[in-house]
Scaffold this motif. Sequence first.
Motif, PDB file in Angstrom:
ATOM      1  N   ALA A   1      -0.683   6.895 -28.988  1.00  0.00           N
ATOM      2  CA  ALA A   1      -1.372   6.355 -27.575  1.00  0.00           C
ATOM      3  C   ALA A   1      -0.813   4.909 -27.365  1.00  0.00           C
ATOM      4  CB  ALA A   1      -3.009   6.386 -28.125  1.00  0.00           C
ATOM      5  N   LEU A   2      -0.715   4.285 -28.637  1.00  0.00           N
ATOM      6  CA  LEU A   2       0.003   2.799 -28.295  1.00  0.00           C
ATOM      7  C   LEU A   2       1.374   3.005 -27.713  1.00  0.00           C
ATOM      8  CD1 LEU A   2      -0.393  -0.044 -29.172  1.00  0.00           C
ATOM      9  CD2 LEU A   2       0.649   0.428 -31.444  1.00  0.00           C
ATOM     10  N   ARG A   3       2.005   3.779 -27.758  1.00  0.00           N
ATOM     11  CA  ARG A   3       3.403   3.839 -27.504  1.00  0.00           C
ATOM     12  C   ARG A   3       3.234   4.139 -25.749  1.00  0.00           C
ATOM     13  NH1 ARG A   3       6.623   7.999 -26.398  1.00  0.00           N
ATOM     14  NH2 ARG A   3       5.614   9.479 -27.729  1.00  0.00           N
ATOM     15  N   LEU A   4       2.576   5.188 -25.756  1.00  0.00           N
ATOM     16  CA  LEU A   4       2.288   5.739 -24.276  1.00  0.00           C
ATOM     17  C   LEU A   4       1.573   4.404 -23.372  1.00  0.00           C
ATOM     18  CD1 LEU A   4       0.844   9.231 -24.743  1.00  0.00           C
ATOM     19  CD2 LEU A   4       3.391   8.513 -23.984  1.00  0.00           C
ATOM     20  N   ILE A   5       0.670   3.641 -23.794  1.00  0.00           N
ATOM     21  CA  ILE A   5       0.107   2.778 -22.992  1.00  0.00           C
ATOM     22  C   ILE A   5       0.955   1.621 -22.846  1.00  0.00           C
ATOM     23  CG2 ILE A   5      -0.982   1.352 -25.009  1.00  0.00           C
ATOM     24  CD1 ILE A   5      -2.774   2.732 -21.514  1.00  0.00           C
ATOM     25  N   LYS A   6       1.886   1.389 -23.978  1.00  0.00           N
ATOM     26  CA  LYS A   6       2.650   0.295 -23.732  1.00  0.00           C
ATOM     27  C   LYS A   6       3.713   0.560 -22.699  1.00  0.00           C
ATOM     28  CE  LYS A   6       1.700  -2.967 -26.844  1.00  0.00           C
ATOM     29  NZ  LYS A   6       1.546  -4.478 -26.491  1.00  0.00           N
ATOM     30  N   GLU A   7       4.151   1.878 -22.592  1.00  0.00           N
ATOM     31  CA  GLU A   7       4.915   2.390 -21.348  1.00  0.00           C
ATOM     32  C   GLU A   7       4.217   2.224 -19.931  1.00  0.00           C
ATOM     33  OE1 GLU A   7       6.268   6.070 -22.699  1.00  0.00           O
ATOM     34  OE2 GLU A   7       7.490   5.359 -24.045  1.00  0.00           O
ATOM     35  N   GLN A   8       3.097   2.494 -19.906  1.00  0.00           N
ATOM     36  CA  GLN A   8       2.243   2.398 -18.732  1.00  0.00           C
ATOM     37  C   GLN A   8       2.114   1.125 -18.284  1.00  0.00           C
ATOM     38  OE1 GLN A   8       1.436   4.636 -16.656  1.00  0.00           O
ATOM     39  NE2 GLN A   8       0.181   6.168 -17.659  1.00  0.00           N
ATOM     40  N   GLU A   9       1.840   0.183 -19.235  1.00  0.00           N
ATOM     41  CA  GLU A   9       1.712  -1.373 -18.860  1.00  0.00           C
ATOM     42  C   GLU A   9       3.209  -1.921 -18.368  1.00  0.00           C
ATOM     43  OE1 GLU A   9       0.340  -5.471 -21.168  1.00  0.00           O
ATOM     44  OE2 GLU A   9       1.284  -3.959 -22.352  1.00  0.00           O
ATOM     45  N   LYS A  10       4.282  -1.277 -18.834  1.00  0.00           N
ATOM     46  CA  LYS A  10       5.402  -2.000 -18.452  1.00  0.00           C
ATOM     47  C   LYS A  10       5.895  -1.433 -17.029  1.00  0.00           C
ATOM     48  CE  LYS A  10      10.459  -1.946 -20.009  1.00  0.00           C
ATOM     49  NZ  LYS A  10      11.319  -1.509 -21.106  1.00  0.00           N
ATOM     50  N   HIS A  11       5.546  -0.279 -16.808  1.00  0.00           N
ATOM     51  CA  HIS A  11       6.061   0.365 -15.554  1.00  0.00           C
ATOM     52  C   HIS A  11       4.549   0.481 -14.198  1.00  0.00           C
ATOM     53  CE1 HIS A  11       9.594   1.312 -17.435  1.00  0.00           C
ATOM     54  NE2 HIS A  11       9.007   1.938 -18.395  1.00  0.00           N
ATOM     55  N   ASN A  12       3.571   0.579 -14.752  1.00  0.00           N
ATOM     56  CA  ASN A  12       2.542   0.894 -13.764  1.00  0.00           C
ATOM     57  C   ASN A  12       1.386  -0.260 -13.553  1.00  0.00           C
ATOM     58  OD1 ASN A  12       3.870   3.354 -13.103  1.00  0.00           O
ATOM     59  ND2 ASN A  12       3.213   4.177 -14.849  1.00  0.00           N
ATOM     60  N   VAL A  13       1.587  -1.421 -14.259  1.00  0.00           N
ATOM     61  CA  VAL A  13       0.347  -2.172 -14.284  1.00  0.00           C
ATOM     62  C   VAL A  13      -0.187  -2.912 -12.992  1.00  0.00           C
ATOM     63  CG1 VAL A  13       1.502  -4.504 -15.104  1.00  0.00           C
ATOM     64  CG2 VAL A  13      -0.945  -3.973 -15.723  1.00  0.00           C
ATOM     65  N   HIS A  14       1.162  -2.926 -12.048  1.00  0.00           N
ATOM     66  CA  HIS A  14       1.065  -3.613 -10.973  1.00  0.00           C
ATOM     67  C   HIS A  14       0.269  -2.660  -9.872  1.00  0.00           C
ATOM     68  CE1 HIS A  14       4.723  -1.088 -10.615  1.00  0.00           C
ATOM     69  NE2 HIS A  14       4.329  -0.967  -9.258  1.00  0.00           N
ATOM     70  N   LYS A  15       0.536  -1.204 -10.083  1.00  0.00           N
ATOM     71  CA  LYS A  15      -0.334  -0.418  -9.452  1.00  0.00           C
ATOM     72  C   LYS A  15      -1.687  -0.550  -9.598  1.00  0.00           C
ATOM     73  CE  LYS A  15       3.500   2.879  -9.198  1.00  0.00           C
ATOM     74  NZ  LYS A  15       3.889   4.499  -9.494  1.00  0.00           N
ATOM     75  N   MET A  16      -2.105  -0.735 -10.901  1.00  0.00           N
ATOM     76  CA  MET A  16      -3.653  -0.912 -11.384  1.00  0.00           C
ATOM     77  C   MET A  16      -4.056  -2.119 -10.613  1.00  0.00           C
ATOM     78  SD  MET A  16      -5.329  -0.979 -14.928  1.00  0.00           S
ATOM     79  CE  MET A  16      -5.005   0.587 -15.359  1.00  0.00           C
ATOM     80  N   TYR A  17      -3.358  -3.294 -10.413  1.00  0.00           N
ATOM     81  CA  TYR A  17      -3.641  -4.307  -9.858  1.00  0.00           C
ATOM     82  C   TYR A  17      -4.104  -4.218  -8.309  1.00  0.00           C
ATOM     83  CZ  TYR A  17      -3.158  -7.889 -13.520  1.00  0.00           C
ATOM     84  OH  TYR A  17      -3.304  -8.634 -14.800  1.00  0.00           O
ATOM     85  N   GLU A  18      -3.020  -3.401  -7.735  1.00  0.00           N
ATOM     86  CA  GLU A  18      -3.236  -3.099  -6.283  1.00  0.00           C
ATOM     87  C   GLU A  18      -4.752  -2.345  -6.174  1.00  0.00           C
ATOM     88  OE1 GLU A  18       0.485  -0.976  -5.295  1.00  0.00           O
ATOM     89  OE2 GLU A  18       1.583  -2.794  -5.471  1.00  0.00           O
ATOM     90  N   ILE A  19      -4.903  -1.289  -6.812  1.00  0.00           N
ATOM     91  CA  ILE A  19      -6.097  -0.360  -6.643  1.00  0.00           C
ATOM     92  C   ILE A  19      -7.353  -1.556  -6.925  1.00  0.00           C
ATOM     93  CG2 ILE A  19      -7.506   1.433  -7.785  1.00  0.00           C
ATOM     94  CD1 ILE A  19      -4.724   2.768  -8.281  1.00  0.00           C
ATOM     95  N   GLN A  20      -7.333  -2.136  -8.076  1.00  0.00           N
ATOM     96  CA  GLN A  20      -8.349  -3.408  -8.051  1.00  0.00           C
ATOM     97  C   GLN A  20      -8.433  -4.234  -6.937  1.00  0.00           C
ATOM     98  OE1 GLN A  20      -7.887  -6.624 -10.787  1.00  0.00           O
ATOM     99  NE2 GLN A  20      -9.898  -6.317 -11.914  1.00  0.00           N
ATOM    100  N   LYS A  21      -7.660  -4.520  -6.343  1.00  0.00           N
ATOM    101  CA  LYS A  21      -7.795  -5.318  -5.281  1.00  0.00           C
ATOM    102  C   LYS A  21      -8.353  -4.673  -4.051  1.00  0.00           C
ATOM    103  CE  LYS A  21      -5.104  -8.494  -2.201  1.00  0.00           C
ATOM    104  NZ  LYS A  21      -6.085  -8.289  -1.060  1.00  0.00           N
ATOM    105  N   TYR A  22      -7.893  -3.571  -3.850  1.00  0.00           N
ATOM    106  CA  TYR A  22      -8.471  -2.795  -2.750  1.00  0.00           C
ATOM    107  C   TYR A  22     -10.188  -2.609  -3.146  1.00  0.00           C
ATOM    108  CZ  TYR A  22      -9.609   1.361  -0.036  1.00  0.00           C
ATOM    109  OH  TYR A  22     -10.350   2.069   1.072  1.00  0.00           O
ATOM    110  N   LEU A  23     -10.412  -2.295  -4.292  1.00  0.00           N
ATOM    111  CA  LEU A  23     -11.764  -2.130  -4.907  1.00  0.00           C
ATOM    112  C   LEU A  23     -12.588  -3.285  -4.301  1.00  0.00           C
ATOM    113  CD1 LEU A  23     -14.215  -0.550  -6.039  1.00  0.00           C
ATOM    114  CD2 LEU A  23     -12.952  -1.280  -8.377  1.00  0.00           C
ATOM    115  N   ARG A  24     -12.047  -4.547  -4.976  1.00  0.00           N
ATOM    116  CA  ARG A  24     -12.900  -5.812  -4.770  1.00  0.00           C
ATOM    117  C   ARG A  24     -13.054  -6.106  -3.254  1.00  0.00           C
ATOM    118  NH1 ARG A  24     -13.462 -10.912  -7.134  1.00  0.00           N
ATOM    119  NH2 ARG A  24     -12.510 -10.274  -9.062  1.00  0.00           N
ATOM    120  N   ASP A  25     -11.915  -5.995  -2.323  1.00  0.00           N
ATOM    121  CA  ASP A  25     -11.918  -6.208  -0.952  1.00  0.00           C
ATOM    122  C   ASP A  25     -13.257  -5.286  -0.485  1.00  0.00           C
ATOM    123  OD1 ASP A  25     -10.092  -8.187  -1.298  1.00  0.00           O
ATOM    124  OD2 ASP A  25      -8.501  -6.846  -0.501  1.00  0.00           O
ATOM    125  N   ALA A  26     -13.232  -3.997  -0.867  1.00  0.00           N
ATOM    126  CA  ALA A  26     -14.324  -3.117  -0.119  1.00  0.00           C
ATOM    127  C   ALA A  26     -15.603  -3.639  -0.735  1.00  0.00           C
ATOM    128  CB  ALA A  26     -13.968  -1.734  -0.640  1.00  0.00           C
TER     129      ALA A  26
END
Length: 379
Positions: free
Chosen positions: A248-273
């Motif tokens: 799980a640690l290895r998989l989440i580190k990979e996600q953080e490296k490649h996809n954290v920017h997408k999570m920030y984008e979704i969070q911003k969309y949610l915040r604005d709404a």
Amino acid sequence: MIYLDNSATTKPHPSILKSFEQVSTRFFANPSSIHQFGGEAEKLLIRAKKQAADLLQVNREEIVFTSGGTEGNNIAIKGIALEHQGRGKHIITSEVEHPSVYDTCRSLESLGFEITYLPVDQNGVISIEDLHAAIRKDTILISIMHVNNELGSIQPIEEIGKVAKQHPKLFFHVDDVQGLGKIPLDLRDSGIDLCTFSGHKIHGLKGTGILFIKKRTSLFPLFHGGNQEQAIRSGTENLAGTVTMVKALRLIKEQEKHNVHKMYEIQKYLRDALLNMAGVIVNTPAHAAPHIMNFSVPNVKPEVIIHILGEQDIYISTKSACSSKQTNESRILAGCGFNSVRSVSALRVSLSYDTTKEDIELFIEALQKAITQFKEVME
């Protein structure tokens, strides 16, 4: 189903469930057994520990496997307190810690320890000046979380570490259960002596975790017995759980490296709404971890909103899962200076890397209808 309660727990990754089954089936021997079968289990345990150390960029001897965040925090805080009480009985933490830290510190007060609970600003962040002022000659431990589990606030861990380095006899513990895989944290030369991680927050299994214990950090063990895990946590090792924790640690580190920017984008969309929704107040600060969004709907009971959304197979929460069934106001929001109307009516949405923009669109639509429905009933 739209699951938005990932700070409480995450859905186990299919490959992790498979790994648990495989290890439980093939390596069920006790790693402490002296026969060859036990030796194979021990080798797998050692390999898992090395992999965890490599992923966290620390030494293998600095990894202790635990059952999760609560145990890790208790081992760290009580272990330091009991081992070093002869040198001092003063501990510093904050007013917005997770119950497994906050209540642990409260319990130590009954044993004669003195705890300083640092206040936070409206963003849920402590002041470094307050920290400096709180340190005394008899201070033995600072325990501050990295990411707040209710608000998503990020504490200045790097700066706190620099302060801790100025006091060599003082230990610094970080609860990184919510930060792991979302906000990077460097354990090397950071001033951090102990750091807690949990498996079920990163798509691993419940009952798994890691406690980083820096070399030459001595703890009084809470468990005594077979001297497993460097005599810090006696008891037969959960080998299958350990292997899944590392995966799980290895998989989440990979996600953080490649996809954290997408999570920030979704969070911003949610915040604005949410900011544009009548009757809603956003509590999470602008610069927060990407997976947490806390907001209040004043004068509407959170349970009502949760129940209405749940009927549509949409799941969010109020506060920490460890205290969500308590009806009183959020201690975290109250600690930020929010009034009781706001702190009693708070709700939390927490994302995972699997959350999509479409999920949030459906949630926003359902939330708006739920608020409108409640107001119509009250009128």
